[in-house]
Design an enzyme around this catalytic site. Structure first.
Site, PDB file in Angstrom:
ATOM      1  N   ARG A   1      35.911  44.180  45.143  1.00 51.64           N
ATOM      2  CA  ARG A   1      36.528  42.850  44.989  1.00 51.64           C
ATOM      3  C   ARG A   1      36.210  42.079  46.252  1.00 51.64           C
ATOM      4  NH1 ARG A   1      42.380  40.839  42.871  1.00 51.64           N
ATOM      5  NH2 ARG A   1      41.287  41.346  40.954  1.00 51.64           N
TER       6      ARG A   1
ATOM      7  N   HIS B   1      35.019  37.497  36.890  1.00 52.25           N
ATOM      8  CA  HIS B   1      36.018  38.576  36.832  1.00 52.25           C
ATOM      9  C   HIS B   1      35.787  39.299  35.497  1.00 52.25           C
ATOM     10  CE1 HIS B   1      39.394  40.927  37.723  1.00 52.25           C
ATOM     11  NE2 HIS B   1      40.374  40.048  37.661  1.00 52.25           N
TER      12      HIS B   1
ATOM     13  N   GLN C   1      38.352  41.678  33.696  1.00 53.05           N
ATOM     14  CA  GLN C   1      39.501  40.952  33.145  1.00 53.05           C
ATOM     15  C   GLN C   1      39.184  40.411  31.750  1.00 53.05           C
ATOM     16  OE1 GLN C   1      42.717  40.089  34.755  1.00 53.05           O
ATOM     17  NE2 GLN C   1      43.050  39.806  32.584  1.00 53.05           N
TER      18      GLN C   1
ATOM     19  N   ASP D   1      44.990  30.431  34.127  1.00 56.33           N
ATOM     20  CA  ASP D   1      44.873  31.216  35.356  1.00 56.33           C
ATOM     21  C   ASP D   1      45.490  30.350  36.463  1.00 56.33           C
ATOM     22  OD1 ASP D   1      44.096  32.942  37.403  1.00 56.33           O
ATOM     23  OD2 ASP D   1      41.955  32.515  37.239  1.00 56.33           O
TER      24      ASP D   1
ATOM     25  N   CYS E   1      45.908  36.012  33.000  1.00 59.87           N
ATOM     26  CA  CYS E   1      45.405  37.191  33.714  1.00 59.87           C
ATOM     27  C   CYS E   1      46.407  37.710  34.739  1.00 59.87           C
ATOM     28  CB  CYS E   1      44.059  36.877  34.358  1.00 59.87           C
ATOM     29  SG  CYS E   1      44.113  35.520  35.536  1.00 59.87           S
TER      30      CYS E   1
ATOM     31  N   ARG F   1      44.206  46.706  31.245  1.00 63.91           N
ATOM     32  CA  ARG F   1      43.167  46.858  32.273  1.00 63.91           C
ATOM     33  C   ARG F   1      42.788  48.341  32.417  1.00 63.91           C
ATOM     34  NH1 ARG F   1      42.967  42.729  35.999  1.00 63.91           N
ATOM     35  NH2 ARG F   1      41.064  43.777  36.690  1.00 63.91           N
TER      36      ARG F   1
HETATM   37  N1   CP Z   1      44.466  39.857  37.073  1.00 59.81           N
HETATM   38  C1   CP Z   1      44.152  40.511  38.211  1.00 59.81           C
HETATM   39  O1   CP Z   1      42.986  40.791  38.498  1.00 59.81           O
HETATM   40  O2   CP Z   1      45.230  40.856  38.966  1.00 59.81           O
HETATM   41  P1   CP Z   1      45.202  41.413  40.470  1.00 59.81           P
HETATM   42  O3   CP Z   1      44.714  40.297  41.334  1.00 59.81           O
HETATM   43  O4   CP Z   1      46.626  41.799  40.744  1.00 59.81           O
HETATM   44  O5   CP Z   1      44.282  42.583  40.519  1.00 59.81           O
HETATM   45  N1  NVA Z   2      41.186  33.125  39.693  1.00 61.15           N
HETATM   46  C1  NVA Z   2      42.103  34.027  40.329  1.00 61.15           C
HETATM   47  C2  NVA Z   2      42.207  35.299  39.562  1.00 61.15           C
HETATM   48  C3  NVA Z   2      43.220  36.269  40.084  1.00 61.15           C
HETATM   49  C4  NVA Z   2      43.249  37.559  39.315  1.00 61.15           C
HETATM   50  C5  NVA Z   2      41.659  34.297  41.760  1.00 61.15           C
HETATM   51  O1  NVA Z   2      40.449  34.427  42.004  1.00 61.15           O
HETATM   52  O2  NVA Z   2      42.518  34.361  42.638  1.00 61.15           O
END
Ligand code: CP
Ligand code: NVA
Length: 295
Positions: free
Chosen positions: A101, A128, A131, A212, A252, A280
């Protein structure tokens, strides 16, 4: 060695195969491929916060018989400037796969290339993909095939989640309408996607309403401008009334009540939204298993 760095790394047939595998993990938890990763360690390299992604990958890898190794990017030399291509070549000597990530999509691509390890994008600024595969899995388990359905994404359509939805619309052949204010519209599009400033055009007769956060990780400095720009780009009871009676609402998470979604809609649809979060686990187990050669 296959990796999953973006939605389009899977063909439509492969994505379907992964979702079928996910159904096995969902319905027979702990009883399928429980030794697949025996003796293997998967590094989780995270430069951004996470609850769902981190926990689902850690638990999922354990339930496949492997060991997760969580590495906060700030705690390893990567955080002090060691290049990703060097980190990749070091970890390749020690671990068997990686879940990353981070910010730049190029970082996950370089990691995969230089490590030769199966590498999974656990969120970048561009995409993502884990997701969105989960979201489609969640929709289809209760509402049937998503092909031909109308999906409305309301809010920051320039974010990673929305971009993965655009690619997924073509891969799974559904109609996506992104409703976003000026400056926050999707930067990618295709024949399955319509871009609009109108929330009501997007929501009308929708089969799935999705949103989101308004402020993605890394965009905190833009918070005041975003709070102003996104006024009205919210899933609320009025927006829900425009959608089809059987419309599903997904998010999400994390959710900010009173911003991108109202508390009443979130709580009314909590069963689906937290089922989505839980999904997930089987979907990512399926991705790992598929990359490891399970068919
Ligand atoms: N939706 C999602 O990816 O959540 P986190 O940021 O908690 O991993
Ligand atoms: N778009 C959001 C998604 C979080 C799971 C971010 O990047 O923070």
């Amino acid at each position: 060695m296959r990796s999953f760095l973006q939605i389009n790394d899977f063909t439509a047939a492969e994505a379907r195969a992964v979702l079928r595998l996910a159904e096995q993990f969902k319905t027979r938890r702990g009883a399928v491929h429980a030794d697949l990763l025996r003796g293997q360690t998967y590094a989780l390299i995270f430069s951004k916060s996470s609850t769902r992604t981190r926990v689902s990958f850690e638990v999922g890898i354990r339930e496949l018989g492997g060991q997760p190794l969580f590495l906060n990017a700030g705690d390893i030399q990567l955080g002090r400037g060691e290049p990703i291509i060097d980190t990749a070549r070091v970890l390749a000597k020690m671990v068997h796969g990686a879940v990353i990530r981070t910010y730049a999509q190029a970082d996950v691509e370089q990691f995969a290339r230089y490590s030769g390890l199966p590498t999974i994008n656990a969120l970048t600024d561009n995409e993502h993909p884990c997701q969105i595969l989960t979201d489609i899995f969640t929709y289809e388990r209760t509402h049937g095939g998503i092909r031909g359905k109308k999906v409305a994404f309301i809010g920051d359509a320039a974010c990673n989640v929305a971009h993965s939805f655009v690619h997924a619309a073509a891969l799974f052949d559904f109609q996506l309408v992104c409703a976003a204010p000026d400056g926050y519209q999707a930067r990618v599009t295709n024949a399955n996607t319509t871009l609009t400033a109108s929330v009501s055009d997007a929501a009308r007769d929708a089969d799935l309403l999705y949103t989101d956060v308004w402020i993605s990780m890394g965009k905190e400095a833009e918070a005041p401008a975003r709070a102003a720009a996104f006024q009205g780009y919210q899933i609320n009871a009025d927006v829900l009334r425009l959608a089809r009676p059987d419309c599903m609402v997904l998010h999400c998470l994390p959710a900010y009540r009173g911003k991108e979604i109202t508390a009443d809609v979130l709580e009314a649809r909590a069963a689906d939204i937290f089922e989505q979060a839980g999904n997930r686990l089987p979907v990512q187990q399926a991705i790992i298993a598929w990359l490891a050669g399970v068919r």
